[in-house]
Motif scaffolding. Sequence first.
Motif, PDB file in Angstrom:
ATOM      1  N   PRO A 281       0.827  -1.212   0.000  1.00 22.95           N
ATOM      2  CA  PRO A 281       0.000   0.000   0.000  1.00 22.95           C
ATOM      3  C   PRO A 281       0.867   1.271   0.000  1.00 22.95           C
ATOM      4  CG  PRO A 281      -0.787  -1.571   1.617  1.00 22.95           C
ATOM      5  CD  PRO A 281       0.534  -2.084   1.159  1.00 22.95           C
ATOM      6  N   HIS A 282       0.279   2.300  -0.539  1.00 25.14           N
ATOM      7  CA  HIS A 282       0.988   3.574  -0.584  1.00 25.14           C
ATOM      8  C   HIS A 282       1.306   4.087   0.821  1.00 25.14           C
ATOM      9  CE1 HIS A 282      -0.938   4.341  -4.783  1.00 25.14           C
ATOM     10  NE2 HIS A 282       0.169   3.611  -4.874  1.00 25.14           N
ATOM     11  N   SER A 283       0.379   3.859   1.754  1.00 20.75           N
ATOM     12  CA  SER A 283       0.587   4.357   3.118  1.00 20.75           C
ATOM     13  C   SER A 283       1.817   3.737   3.749  1.00 20.75           C
ATOM     14  CB  SER A 283      -0.647   4.073   3.972  1.00 20.75           C
ATOM     15  OG  SER A 283      -0.921   2.670   4.010  1.00 20.75           O
ATOM     16  N   VAL A 284       2.043   2.436   3.490  1.00 21.77           N
ATOM     17  CA  VAL A 284       3.213   1.764   4.065  1.00 21.77           C
ATOM     18  C   VAL A 284       4.495   2.315   3.450  1.00 21.77           C
ATOM     19  CG1 VAL A 284       4.384  -0.453   4.359  1.00 21.77           C
ATOM     20  CG2 VAL A 284       1.881  -0.323   4.550  1.00 21.77           C
ATOM     21  N   SER A 285       4.506   2.427   2.152  1.00 22.72           N
ATOM     22  CA  SER A 285       5.709   2.947   1.475  1.00 22.72           C
ATOM     23  C   SER A 285       6.009   4.381   1.917  1.00 22.72           C
ATOM     24  CB  SER A 285       5.523   2.876  -0.044  1.00 22.72           C
ATOM     25  OG  SER A 285       5.350   1.549  -0.483  1.00 22.72           O
ATOM     26  N   CYS A 286       4.952   5.177   2.060  1.00 24.78           N
ATOM     27  CA  CYS A 286       5.158   6.570   2.500  1.00 24.78           C
ATOM     28  C   CYS A 286       5.743   6.611   3.900  1.00 24.78           C
ATOM     29  CB  CYS A 286       3.837   7.345   2.460  1.00 24.78           C
ATOM     30  SG  CYS A 286       3.235   7.690   0.793  1.00 24.78           S
ATOM     31  N   CYS A 287       5.258   5.736   4.785  1.00 23.43           N
ATOM     32  CA  CYS A 287       5.762   5.692   6.158  1.00 23.43           C
ATOM     33  C   CYS A 287       7.220   5.283   6.181  1.00 23.43           C
ATOM     34  CB  CYS A 287       4.911   4.723   6.974  1.00 23.43           C
ATOM     35  SG  CYS A 287       5.416   4.602   8.712  1.00 23.43           S
ATOM     36  N   VAL A 288       7.586   4.275   5.368  1.00 22.27           N
ATOM     37  CA  VAL A 288       8.966   3.806   5.340  1.00 22.27           C
ATOM     38  C   VAL A 288       9.898   4.891   4.798  1.00 22.27           C
ATOM     39  CG1 VAL A 288      10.540   2.126   4.301  1.00 22.27           C
ATOM     40  CG2 VAL A 288       8.297   1.380   5.171  1.00 22.27           C
ATOM     41  N   LEU A 289       9.444   5.598   3.782  1.00 20.45           N
ATOM     42  CA  LEU A 289      10.283   6.608   3.134  1.00 20.45           C
ATOM     43  C   LEU A 289      10.223   7.964   3.857  1.00 20.45           C
ATOM     44  CD1 LEU A 289       9.564   5.815  -0.617  1.00 20.45           C
ATOM     45  CD2 LEU A 289      11.602   5.239   0.716  1.00 20.45           C
ATOM     46  N   GLY A 290       9.358   8.078   4.863  1.00 24.79           N
ATOM     47  CA  GLY A 290       9.310   9.302   5.665  1.00 24.79           C
ATOM     48  C   GLY A 290       8.603  10.457   4.997  1.00 24.79           C
ATOM     49  N   VAL A 291       7.595  10.167   4.170  1.00 19.90           N
ATOM     50  CA  VAL A 291       6.813  11.234   3.534  1.00 19.90           C
ATOM     51  C   VAL A 291       5.343  10.997   3.849  1.00 19.90           C
ATOM     52  CG1 VAL A 291       8.477  11.578   1.672  1.00 19.90           C
ATOM     53  CG2 VAL A 291       6.605   9.947   1.365  1.00 19.90           C
ATOM     54  N   SER A 292       4.536  12.056   3.757  1.00 18.32           N
ATOM     55  CA  SER A 292       3.115  11.934   4.047  1.00 18.32           C
ATOM     56  C   SER A 292       2.359  11.481   2.806  1.00 18.32           C
ATOM     57  CB  SER A 292       2.550  13.264   4.544  1.00 18.32           C
ATOM     58  OG  SER A 292       2.608  14.227   3.504  1.00 18.32           O
ATOM     59  N   GLU A 293       1.209  10.844   3.045  1.00 21.42           N
ATOM     60  CA  GLU A 293       0.379  10.419   1.914  1.00 21.42           C
ATOM     61  C   GLU A 293      -0.144  11.630   1.143  1.00 21.42           C
ATOM     62  OE1 GLU A 293      -2.352   6.976   2.294  1.00 21.42           O
ATOM     63  OE2 GLU A 293      -1.837   7.087   4.434  1.00 21.42           O
ATOM     64  N   ALA A 294      -0.449  12.711   1.869  1.00 21.24           N
ATOM     65  CA  ALA A 294      -0.951  13.916   1.198  1.00 21.24           C
ATOM     66  C   ALA A 294       0.099  14.455   0.221  1.00 21.24           C
ATOM     67  CB  ALA A 294      -1.319  14.969   2.240  1.00 21.24           C
ATOM     68  N   TRP A 295       1.366  14.442   0.666  1.00 24.86           N
ATOM     69  CA  TRP A 295       2.436  14.903  -0.226  1.00 24.86           C
ATOM     70  C   TRP A 295       2.534  14.000  -1.461  1.00 24.86           C
ATOM     71  CZ3 TRP A 295       6.744  12.355  -2.022  1.00 24.86           C
ATOM     72  CH2 TRP A 295       7.719  13.148  -2.658  1.00 24.86           C
ATOM     73  N   PHE A 296       2.404  12.681  -1.239  1.00 25.33           N
ATOM     74  CA  PHE A 296       2.514  11.729  -2.345  1.00 25.33           C
ATOM     75  C   PHE A 296       1.422  11.966  -3.383  1.00 25.33           C
ATOM     76  CE2 PHE A 296       0.761   7.730  -4.041  1.00 25.33           C
ATOM     77  CZ  PHE A 296       1.794   7.386  -4.894  1.00 25.33           C
ATOM     78  N   TYR A 297       0.178  12.125  -2.941  1.00 21.77           N
ATOM     79  CA  TYR A 297      -0.925  12.301  -3.888  1.00 21.77           C
ATOM     80  C   TYR A 297      -0.854  13.671  -4.580  1.00 21.77           C
ATOM     81  CZ  TYR A 297      -2.982   8.014  -2.122  1.00 21.77           C
ATOM     82  OH  TYR A 297      -3.209   6.693  -1.791  1.00 21.77           O
ATOM     83  N   LYS A 298      -0.359  14.647  -3.852  1.00 22.48           N
ATOM     84  CA  LYS A 298      -0.214  15.968  -4.469  1.00 22.48           C
ATOM     85  C   LYS A 298       0.771  15.902  -5.624  1.00 22.48           C
ATOM     86  CE  LYS A 298       1.241  20.726  -3.517  1.00 22.48           C
ATOM     87  NZ  LYS A 298       1.727  21.685  -2.480  1.00 22.48           N
ATOM     88  N   TRP A 299       1.922  15.264  -5.378  1.00 20.66           N
ATOM     89  CA  TRP A 299       2.925  15.149  -6.437  1.00 20.66           C
ATOM     90  C   TRP A 299       2.465  14.211  -7.549  1.00 20.66           C
ATOM     91  CZ3 TRP A 299       7.442  17.135  -8.108  1.00 20.66           C
ATOM     92  CH2 TRP A 299       8.022  18.143  -7.315  1.00 20.66           C
ATOM     93  N   ARG A 300       1.676  13.230  -7.225  1.00 22.21           N
ATOM     94  CA  ARG A 300       1.201  12.282  -8.240  1.00 22.21           C
ATOM     95  C   ARG A 300       0.254  12.955  -9.232  1.00 22.21           C
ATOM     96  NH1 ARG A 300      -1.688   6.469  -6.905  1.00 22.21           N
ATOM     97  NH2 ARG A 300      -1.438   5.552  -9.000  1.00 22.21           N
ATOM     98  N   ARG A 301      -0.553  13.909  -8.703  1.00 29.40           N
ATOM     99  CA  ARG A 301      -1.499  14.626  -9.576  1.00 29.40           C
ATOM    100  C   ARG A 301      -0.872  15.822 -10.277  1.00 29.40           C
ATOM    101  NH1 ARG A 301      -4.855  13.714  -4.955  1.00 29.40           N
ATOM    102  NH2 ARG A 301      -4.398  15.851  -4.274  1.00 29.40           N
ATOM    103  N   ARG A 302       0.397  16.132  -9.915  1.00 28.45           N
ATOM    104  CA  ARG A 302       1.051  17.314 -10.499  1.00 28.45           C
ATOM    105  C   ARG A 302       1.325  17.069 -11.983  1.00 28.45           C
ATOM    106  NH1 ARG A 302       6.210  19.584 -11.219  1.00 28.45           N
ATOM    107  NH2 ARG A 302       6.327  21.796 -10.658  1.00 28.45           N
ATOM    108  N   PRO A 303       1.073  18.108 -12.835  1.00 32.57           N
ATOM    109  CA  PRO A 303       1.350  17.954 -14.261  1.00 32.57           C
ATOM    110  C   PRO A 303       2.834  17.669 -14.484  1.00 32.57           C
ATOM    111  CG  PRO A 303       0.009  19.906 -13.868  1.00 32.57           C
ATOM    112  CD  PRO A 303       0.457  19.418 -12.530  1.00 32.57           C
ATOM    113  N   THR A 304       3.116  16.869 -15.492  1.00 35.56           N
ATOM    114  CA  THR A 304       4.510  16.520 -15.780  1.00 35.56           C
ATOM    115  C   THR A 304       5.273  17.663 -16.412  1.00 35.56           C
ATOM    116  OG1 THR A 304       3.792  15.589 -17.901  1.00 35.56           O
ATOM    117  CG2 THR A 304       3.942  14.078 -16.034  1.00 35.56           C
TER     118      THR A 304
END
Length: 243
Positions: A21-44
């Motif tokens: 799950p994304h939540s587990v990977s985010c926890c291991v890598l020390g980033v928040s899920e909100a940050w992950f989804y924000k960057w995922r939706r960011r235009p390339t």
Amino acid sequence: MADPAALVGAISDQRAEHGIPHSVSCCVLGVSEAWFYKWRRRPTGPTTREVRRARLEERITYLFRRSGDTYGSPRITLDLWAEGWKVSVNTVAEVMADLGLQGRKPPRRRRSLTWQGKRQAARDLVGRRFDAVAPNVLWVGDMTEIDTGEGKLYLATVIDLFSRRLLGYAMGVNHDAALVAASLKMAVTTRGGTVDGVIFHRLNLVSTAVRPTTSCVTGWAWCSPWDASGRHWTTPPRSRSTR
């Protein structure tokens, strides 16, 4: 923090390849899920604002170079408005500051301390002929401003054009008639107090004849006669001298 794009890619790969799950990977890598989804939706690619900013920087640089590196933000803003840009002077100034572009300031206009006045000046007795055939025929004078550590100082001088000798000078903190009178008084004393008929001329082509017992200063909109002893004669203030 590592490259945000690389982190987002790694988290997504863990979910796609290993079902983590994304939540587990985010926890291991020390980033928040909100940050992950924000960057995922960011235009390339670059955003519309970034594209406009880049075009604006290009036009400002072009207009600045075309002016010979002299235009400031107000003048460049006017040129941008003429091209159809909707931009404020403050934005142009900010962009120019970021690009290190600084317009050339116009030279500061020197404030003159002398004026012609409404009264007619004395008749020019020199006619731009500055060759004296003998001493005490033609004197010239001027006023010089000197900057010192304690403020401005003014120097009034009188020179004989025959010998180029400095006959009189005076220094003071005020640019006034008294300073000029003191320099001319010294010149008369230097020549023994007898200077019948000598013409005193200032650079603005105003001159007067100096007589044995009276010496008139012109060009500064006043006249103050005296005799060799330095005793002042009664003269209306701020009057122009004549022959």
